[in-house]
Every structure is written in C-alpha cells, then in structure tokens.
Design a protein around this motif. Sequence first.
Motif, PDB file in Angstrom:
ATOM      1  N   UNK A   9       0.841  -1.203   0.000  1.00 10.26           N
ATOM      2  CA  UNK A   9       0.000   0.000   0.000  1.00 10.26           C
ATOM      3  C   UNK A   9       0.869   1.243   0.000  1.00 10.26           C
ATOM      4  N   UNK A  10       0.490   2.246  -0.777  1.00 15.04           N
ATOM      5  CA  UNK A  10       1.164   3.553  -0.710  1.00 15.04           C
ATOM      6  C   UNK A  10       0.134   4.634  -0.416  1.00 15.04           C
ATOM      7  N   UNK A  11       0.341   5.341   0.683  1.00 17.64           N
ATOM      8  CA  UNK A  11      -0.565   6.428   1.085  1.00 17.64           C
ATOM      9  C   UNK A  11      -0.059   7.742   0.491  1.00 17.64           C
ATOM     10  N   UNK A  12      -0.871   8.326  -0.394  1.00 17.50           N
ATOM     11  CA  UNK A  12      -0.517   9.597  -1.051  1.00 17.50           C
ATOM     12  C   UNK A  12      -1.682  10.572  -0.907  1.00 17.50           C
ATOM     13  N   UNK A  13      -2.167  10.703   0.332  1.00 22.23           N
ATOM     14  CA  UNK A  13      -3.381  11.477   0.582  1.00 22.23           C
ATOM     15  C   UNK A  13      -3.129  12.979   0.693  1.00 22.23           C
ATOM     16  N   UNK A  14      -1.882  13.405   0.486  1.00 27.39           N
ATOM     17  CA  UNK A  14      -1.582  14.832   0.392  1.00 27.39           C
ATOM     18  C   UNK A  14      -1.686  15.588   1.693  1.00 27.39           C
ATOM     19  N   UNK A  15      -1.974  16.878   1.577  1.00 21.82           N
ATOM     20  CA  UNK A  15      -2.136  17.734   2.745  1.00 21.82           C
ATOM     21  C   UNK A  15      -3.480  18.432   2.691  1.00 21.82           C
ATOM     22  N   UNK A  16      -3.930  18.908   3.839  1.00 18.44           N
ATOM     23  CA  UNK A  16      -5.166  19.691   3.862  1.00 18.44           C
ATOM     24  C   UNK A  16      -4.826  21.105   4.307  1.00 18.44           C
ATOM     25  N   UNK A  17      -5.596  22.085   3.840  1.00 21.35           N
ATOM     26  CA  UNK A  17      -5.277  23.481   4.173  1.00 21.35           C
ATOM     27  C   UNK A  17      -5.259  23.726   5.670  1.00 21.35           C
ATOM     28  N   UNK A  18      -4.253  24.443   6.101  1.00 18.74           N
ATOM     29  CA  UNK A  18      -4.138  24.817   7.510  1.00 18.74           C
ATOM     30  C   UNK A  18      -4.920  26.117   7.700  1.00 18.74           C
ATOM     31  N   UNK A  19      -6.256  26.015   7.670  1.00 20.00           N
ATOM     32  CA  UNK A  19      -7.108  27.197   7.666  1.00 20.00           C
ATOM     33  C   UNK A  19      -7.052  27.967   8.978  1.00 20.00           C
ATOM     34  N   UNK A  20      -7.233  29.285   8.882  1.00 22.53           N
ATOM     35  CA  UNK A  20      -7.288  30.133  10.076  1.00 22.53           C
ATOM     36  C   UNK A  20      -8.427  29.685  10.979  1.00 22.53           C
ATOM     37  N   UNK A  21      -9.552  29.323  10.362  1.00 27.30           N
ATOM     38  CA  UNK A  21     -10.705  28.805  11.092  1.00 27.30           C
ATOM     39  C   UNK A  21     -11.512  27.940  10.139  1.00 27.30           C
ATOM     40  N   UNK A  22     -12.187  26.933  10.660  1.00 19.80           N
ATOM     41  CA  UNK A  22     -12.945  26.015   9.809  1.00 19.80           C
ATOM     42  C   UNK A  22     -14.438  26.297   9.822  1.00 19.80           C
ATOM     43  N   UNK A  23     -14.880  27.255  10.635  1.00 21.63           N
ATOM     44  CA  UNK A  23     -16.329  27.439  10.784  1.00 21.63           C
ATOM     45  C   UNK A  23     -16.809  28.835  10.414  1.00 21.63           C
ATOM     46  N   UNK A  24     -16.010  29.561   9.610  1.00 18.88           N
ATOM     47  CA  UNK A  24     -16.431  30.891   9.186  1.00 18.88           C
ATOM     48  C   UNK A  24     -16.634  30.897   7.674  1.00 18.88           C
ATOM     49  N   UNK A  25     -17.850  31.173   7.204  1.00 16.90           N
ATOM     50  CA  UNK A  25     -18.130  31.127   5.759  1.00 16.90           C
ATOM     51  C   UNK A  25     -17.371  32.184   4.961  1.00 16.90           C
ATOM     52  N   UNK A  26     -16.809  33.180   5.649  1.00 26.18           N
ATOM     53  CA  UNK A  26     -16.070  34.246   4.959  1.00 26.18           C
ATOM     54  C   UNK A  26     -14.575  33.951   4.859  1.00 26.18           C
ATOM     55  N   UNK A  27     -14.152  32.778   5.346  1.00 24.21           N
ATOM     56  CA  UNK A  27     -12.743  32.370   5.247  1.00 24.21           C
ATOM     57  C   UNK A  27     -12.640  31.236   4.239  1.00 24.21           C
TER      58      UNK A  27
END
Length: 499
Positions: free
Chosen positions: A108-126
């Motif tokens: 198996x090779x895991x190549x799932x990348x990275x996810x954005x290091x967001x300032x906040x995950x619960x603000x629709x304006x970000x």
Amino acid sequence: MAAETKKSFKFVVVGGGIAGVTCAEQLASQMPSADVALLTAAPLIKAVCNFKQVSKTLEEFDVEEKPSSVLEGKYPNLRVIQSAVTALHAQQHTLLTLNGLEIHYEKLCICSGGRPNLLTHDNPHVLGIRDTDSAQEFQKRLSKAKRIVVVGNGGIALELVFEVEGCEVIWAVKDKAIGNKFFDAGAAQFLIPSLDSDKPDRAATCKRVRYTVESPGGTEGLTIATERKPSRSSMLNEPGSALGPDWHEGINLRGAEEMSHRVSVEYETEMKQIYTQQEFMLLSLESQTAVTDSWPVYVELTNGKKFGCDFIISATGVVPNTEPFLHGNNFEVAEDSGLKVDDHMMTSEPDVYAAGDVCTAGWKHSNLWQQMRLWSQARQMGWYAGRCMAADILNETIELDFCFELFSHITRFFNYKVVLLGRFNGQGLGVNQELLVRCTKGHEYVKVVLSEGRMLGAVLIGETDLEETFENLILNRMDLTPYREELLNPNIDIEDYFD
C-alpha cells in the motif's frame, strides 16, 4: 445478486493527486501483470504531462485534470476506485472505503496529500485554496468582491496577490519580506515593484485542459459547473487533490472594480481576530469609533490595524492529511505530523509506503536537499515509491534516487521564472556562508550561497540560463575561491568558463 464488496490487489495507492497518480502509473507500467488499484475521493485525477528534464535534478511539467477512465485506458492492469478511505487495518493489510468496499492489498502507498491549515474552519467568509473546487469557489466570490484580505506568505499567496485584478488586496505576511519560504529579502525587493505595475497580456486559453464533472470531454479554461452534486470528498469535508503548478492559468481572477491590481502589504503581522459585520459595529459603538463603510467581514491584525473586506483567503500552508490512517495503527509520526518514511519511502507499518505531502522524509538527508512539500517533490516521491514497491516484490535492491541528492525547484512568481537550488537560503549554515548577488532591476536577480569556497545554493529569478551550470558547480563541490569575483560577472559567459 449483491455487488461484490471484497476486492484484492497486489498494489493499492490512495490519493488521486500528483504523488498518487505518478506512483500508480509507475507500478502499472513497471509490473504489467500485477493488479494495481488507485483510490481517490475526487471524481478527477491529477496527471503529469509535458514533462521535461531541464537538468540532472530540475524538472518542468504541467498538470492535467483527467477523468479516471483515461488512466484505465492507458494501463489495462490499473483500476481507479472513486471512494474515500474510512479505515486502515495495517496488520490485516485491509482498507475500508466509504462506499462499503473492503480492499485487501499486498503493498500500500498512502498519497493522501495535505489539507489546508485554515485560520478557522467554521467561518463562511474564510476560504482556503487547495483543490479545483475551492479555486472555483474563489473565482465565483472574487467576481463580486471589491476588497479581499490574504493571509499567508507561501506559494499560493504569492501567485494569488499578483494574479488578482479589479479588487483591492490587503496582504498580511508574518515575515519581514514576502516569499521568505522561497527567497531572501533581496529577492523580495526585486519582485515587489511587480505588484504596482500592470501585468503583461497573456494568452486567453489555458495550456492545460481542465475538466468539470459534468463534461468529461473538457473545455478550455476552468468552468464553474452549475447545480453540481457534492462529491463524497466534500461531504466528508476532505479536500480534493492539490492544484499543482500554474493553477490560476485559464481562470478569470477579476473582482468587481475597474482597477488593475492594487496590493497593500502588511509586514510582520498575523491574524488576531475575525469579526462579523454585527460584531464589528458593536465593537465600534463601544469604543466610540466611527465606521465609514460596511463589509461582510472584518479582520484585526496583530499590528493593531483593522480592515473590512468581502472575504478572507487563508493561505497559511497545509498539514499532512493522515486521517483516517492513524486510528488503530502504529505509524511513526514526525514532528510536522507527517507519516515518517525511510529511504525506501516505507512507513513503520509493514508493507505500507507513503509519498508526497502526507509523508515526512525520515532518512539522513544529503546536506544539499530538504523537503518542502512542493508539487515537484510530490512527483519525485510518487515515482520513487512506485519503484521501491516493485523492487520489494521482485526482491531487487534499489538505491536512493538521485533527485534526493540536490534540492531543486523551478516555478514562476510575478511572471518571472524562479529556480531554487540546494541551500538557496543558506539553510542551516548560520554565519558560515558568503553571498554573491547580481541584480538588474526588472530583468534578473541572481544569488549564490558559498561556504568555504564551495557553492551550496542559488536563487535565480528571470531568464538567467545559469541553472544547469550552477547545478553542476554545486554537485561537483568544486572550490570556487579562485573564481569568486568572476562567478557573477555579466561580461563572462560562465557556462563556457566551466565547460
């Protein structure tokens, strides 16, 4: 008859980005008799095209977004399965997927990348920009925007602030200069005037065909699909594959104003607080501060300044996307949260490899190489991981690939070609370094890093044509003390000098 829920493959690769697709292609081509599966949460995969080996270690390529059927047509032994992974049982060599499949693998090779290091995950304006969906959402919002705030100082931020037109951009960077991940303050000063000048005209069509879910035939440019059903990856709140180089080409990045691009840089500052319109109005009343304009969202920076804007772009890097692989398993995880891999891209779990942004290179590095989670390294790691997996099955020995001998990256910022080699910012050298710089305003910026007479790194901005010569000088570890005064002499053809 119920659909088959158990499947078995010799090789399984997770991730439809550059690392995963490169790894799967390498395995499928090197071992045509072996069954290979590529699992991807997104409906489209990212494939490398127009690959060009510029020098021993420098590579240039484009990225095409393709339907999975293209890969399956090219490799009869490769099967693409569109579903997110929900669990890994490493000891049992089994993966579980969102659509109910149980997949058994030999390697198996895991190549799932990275996810954005967001300032906040619960603000629709970000908004973060990581994959095609988020780039489309950005384009849609930008078309109605008069001012945006960009927070971050990496590659996405650098590209974005230069490309946006018809909208005021407030750019908050935590450093003393822009782009310090890629170059020094001198190079930053060379590039800054580009933010105040009109961009040169560019061809309207995109050099890569991009696809929407609804029209796999593809169209020029990036189309916003209407009435789009949410993908399983978006329902899981998982990002699609990283955009790759030149993601902005073919996208109309224009705001609601008539102006060209107007960028104001706020240095040595970070986000302190985000306010809704109502919160900011209440705050202003309490402090008896007059508010002259009204915006959907307001930001307060650590330097004390406050700005209203239509939305905020969080371009503050990525974190390795290790979910859901860690649960119930015993992976060795590096300090930066990546899956630690050895010099054969193997993790601490048996028969599990990893490549790209999700992994951390845990071997003793060459003193001229460092990991930076760039698309060029994702391709190299995916290709090398595929070779290592095949070699293990065939009981063959394999040496660490030469691409890990010297860090090298080629890209474009502010419409300039940018080449980075070795310890281009003097990483780890401290005071034990000497810098040679040549700068011609609006034309080129050349910086060489020397230590004890030997070239250890270089930054080349503009059409310098020095990359191959400097790469050779770094790799050869030649003592340049007798030539140091001539290295950057514009009247000497340095290529012939060391030919």
